[in-house]
Write a protein that holds these residues in place. Structure first.
Motif, PDB file in Angstrom:
ATOM      1  N   LEU A 204      44.170  19.044  20.165  1.00  0.00           N
ATOM      2  CA  LEU A 204      44.920  18.048  19.388  1.00  0.00           C
ATOM      3  C   LEU A 204      46.121  17.523  20.165  1.00  0.00           C
ATOM      4  N   LYS A 205      46.706  18.369  21.015  1.00  0.00           N
ATOM      5  CA  LYS A 205      47.830  17.897  21.851  1.00  0.00           C
ATOM      6  C   LYS A 205      47.342  16.826  22.830  1.00  0.00           C
ATOM      7  N   VAL A 206      46.163  17.044  23.398  1.00  0.00           N
ATOM      8  CA  VAL A 206      45.584  16.047  24.311  1.00  0.00           C
ATOM      9  C   VAL A 206      45.362  14.726  23.567  1.00  0.00           C
ATOM     10  N   LEU A 207      44.829  14.848  22.360  1.00  0.00           N
ATOM     11  CA  LEU A 207      44.550  13.666  21.537  1.00  0.00           C
ATOM     12  C   LEU A 207      45.846  12.938  21.176  1.00  0.00           C
ATOM     13  N   GLU A 208      46.866  13.716  20.823  1.00  0.00           N
ATOM     14  CA  GLU A 208      48.161  13.123  20.451  1.00  0.00           C
ATOM     15  C   GLU A 208      48.727  12.306  21.617  1.00  0.00           C
ATOM     16  N   ASP A 242      47.008  22.346  10.462  1.00  0.00           N
ATOM     17  CA  ASP A 242      48.017  21.396  10.003  1.00  0.00           C
ATOM     18  C   ASP A 242      48.136  20.244  11.007  1.00  0.00           C
ATOM     19  N   LEU A 243      47.990  19.017  10.529  1.00  0.00           N
ATOM     20  CA  LEU A 243      48.074  17.861  11.439  1.00  0.00           C
ATOM     21  C   LEU A 243      49.488  17.264  11.514  1.00  0.00           C
ATOM     22  N   THR A 244      50.442  17.857  10.785  1.00  0.00           N
ATOM     23  CA  THR A 244      51.809  17.306  10.794  1.00  0.00           C
ATOM     24  C   THR A 244      52.390  17.175  12.205  1.00  0.00           C
ATOM     25  N   PRO A 245      52.152  18.134  13.112  1.00  0.00           N
ATOM     26  CA  PRO A 245      52.752  17.971  14.455  1.00  0.00           C
ATOM     27  C   PRO A 245      52.115  16.849  15.295  1.00  0.00           C
ATOM     28  N   TYR A 246      51.158  16.114  14.730  1.00  0.00           N
ATOM     29  CA  TYR A 246      50.457  15.086  15.519  1.00  0.00           C
ATOM     30  C   TYR A 246      50.572  13.716  14.829  1.00  0.00           C
ATOM     31  N   PRO A 247      51.772  13.117  14.859  1.00  0.00           N
ATOM     32  CA  PRO A 247      51.962  11.860  14.110  1.00  0.00           C
ATOM     33  C   PRO A 247      51.098  10.710  14.624  1.00  0.00           C
ATOM     34  N   SER A 248      50.852  10.687  15.936  1.00  0.00           N
ATOM     35  CA  SER A 248      50.029   9.576  16.457  1.00  0.00           C
ATOM     36  C   SER A 248      48.575   9.742  16.013  1.00  0.00           C
ATOM     37  N   VAL A 249      48.137  10.988  15.919  1.00  0.00           N
ATOM     38  CA  VAL A 249      46.772  11.247  15.430  1.00  0.00           C
ATOM     39  C   VAL A 249      46.678  10.803  13.968  1.00  0.00           C
ATOM     40  N   LYS A 250      47.695  11.132  13.196  1.00  0.00           N
ATOM     41  CA  LYS A 250      47.659  10.770  11.776  1.00  0.00           C
ATOM     42  C   LYS A 250      47.698   9.252  11.597  1.00  0.00           C
ATOM     43  N   ALA A 251      48.518   8.574  12.436  1.00  0.00           N
ATOM     44  CA  ALA A 251      48.602   7.099  12.333  1.00  0.00           C
ATOM     45  C   ALA A 251      47.261   6.471  12.732  1.00  0.00           C
ATOM     46  N   TRP A 252      46.611   7.038  13.746  1.00  0.00           N
ATOM     47  CA  TRP A 252      45.284   6.534  14.168  1.00  0.00           C
ATOM     48  C   TRP A 252      44.243   6.774  13.068  1.00  0.00           C
ATOM     49  N   MET A 253      44.320   7.932  12.413  1.00  0.00           N
ATOM     50  CA  MET A 253      43.380   8.201  11.307  1.00  0.00           C
ATOM     51  C   MET A 253      43.544   7.139  10.217  1.00  0.00           C
ATOM     52  N   ALA A 254      44.784   6.792   9.940  1.00  0.00           N
ATOM     53  CA  ALA A 254      45.026   5.768   8.912  1.00  0.00           C
ATOM     54  C   ALA A 254      44.436   4.424   9.361  1.00  0.00           C
TER      55      ALA A 254
END
Ligand SMILES: N[C@@H](CCC(=O)N[C@@H](CS)C(=O)NCC(=O)O)C(=O)O
Length: 275
Positions: A204-208, A242-254
């Motif tokens: 997930l860090k790589v993805l972020e 928990d995906l909270t530490p990955y804001p860019s991942v969460k924004a991309w999911m949206a």
């Protein structure tokens, strides 16, 4: 339908011949009719005049089988890899028939299913005579077949493949297994769960890092790479990741969730056979 009129009601006059041609793959269905005003090219979606020769009927069947018949997705609605295929079809605007494969009853190891997917897993996609398996490979097939979401240049296509190979190596299992543990599909103690979570965290860090720099994984538009990776991270929270530490991942999911045709896994995959 009255002879001499099209399904949209346009009157055709037999006196002044003109060409109405409907391309049907390698065969061309050509009909000589005339119109009172101008020559028209009849769009496929408004229908076809009744076939008047066996050659025309063959052409129409070829066209219908090649372009109109639905593909059939085999799977189970709880399966992440099945979701990836269903989601890609939905985003590409392709309707599909669905066959439920009851994993708990062992249907995936029965000879009739093994004839479709020799690996005895879901998903499988049947497209005419073709029986396809492995979600990543099916996504590549769909991108190629429909000319959508596969990357625009040779470099983008290569980057799409890189993400596909990476996600199944580093992300998919490390999210699917903790999810399976938490949902009770797999028995394992907390240490095993934590080991998967730690590995998922690295991925997930790589993805972020990648998604902090661009809206989608490859190029400026959604590709099957996004579909494959989304079909992993969508299950993270069910696996207590928990995906909270990955804001860019969460924004991309949206962003993915706003795409036309997007559906959550509970909505894209029927819970039983569906036409
Ligand atoms: N690499 C495969 C993985 C498919 C897979 O693991 N499917 C699971 C369900 S989510 C399955 O069929 N499990 C039963 C089994 O492996 O026997 C793909 O992407 O299609």
């Amino acid at each position: 339908m009255q002879r001499g009129s099209t399904p949209s009601g346009v009157r055709l006059k037999p006196s002044r011949p003109s060409r109405l041609a409907i391309s049907a793959g390698s065969e061309a269905v050509t009909e000589r009719w005339s119109m009172s005003r101008a020559e028209i090219f009849m769009p496929a979606h408004i229908g076809l005049p009744p076939p008047r020769s066996s050659a025309m009927l063959r052409g129409l069947n070829h066209w219908r089988n090649g372009f109109m018949s639905k593909m059939t997705l085999y799977g189970i609605w709880l399966s992440g890899p099945t979701y990836k295929v269903g989601l890609a079809l939905s985003l590409m605007g392709q309707p599909f028939a669905y066959k439920h494969v009851d994993l708990r009853a062992g249907a995936h190891k029965q000879p009739d299913y093994l004839a479709i997917n020799r690996f005895g897993q879901v998903p499988a996609l049947v497209d005419g005579d073709l029986k396809l398996c492995q979600s990543g490979s099916i996504l590549l097939y769909l991108a190629d077949k429909f000319g959508k979401m596969g990357g625009k240049t040779p470099e983008e296509k290569a980057r799409v493949r890189e993400w596909l190979f990476w996600e199944f190596d580093r992300l998919a299992s490390n999210i699917y297994r903790p999810r399976a543990i938490k949902r009770g599909f797999m028995k394992a103690d907390d240490n095993v769960h934590q080991m998967y979570v730690n590995q998922a965290t690295d991925a997930l860090k790589v993805l972020e890092t990648a998604l902090a720099k661009s809206d989608f994984l490859v190029g400026s538009e959604v590709t099957i790479a996004d579909v494959a990776v989304y079909g992993d991270v969508a299950y993270a929270e069910e696996g207590a990741i928990d995906l909270t530490p990955y804001p860019s991942v969460k924004a991309w999911m949206a962003r993915v969730e706003e795409l036309p045709g997007f559906k959550k896994y509970e909505d894209v995959l029927p819970k039983q056979d569906a036409a």
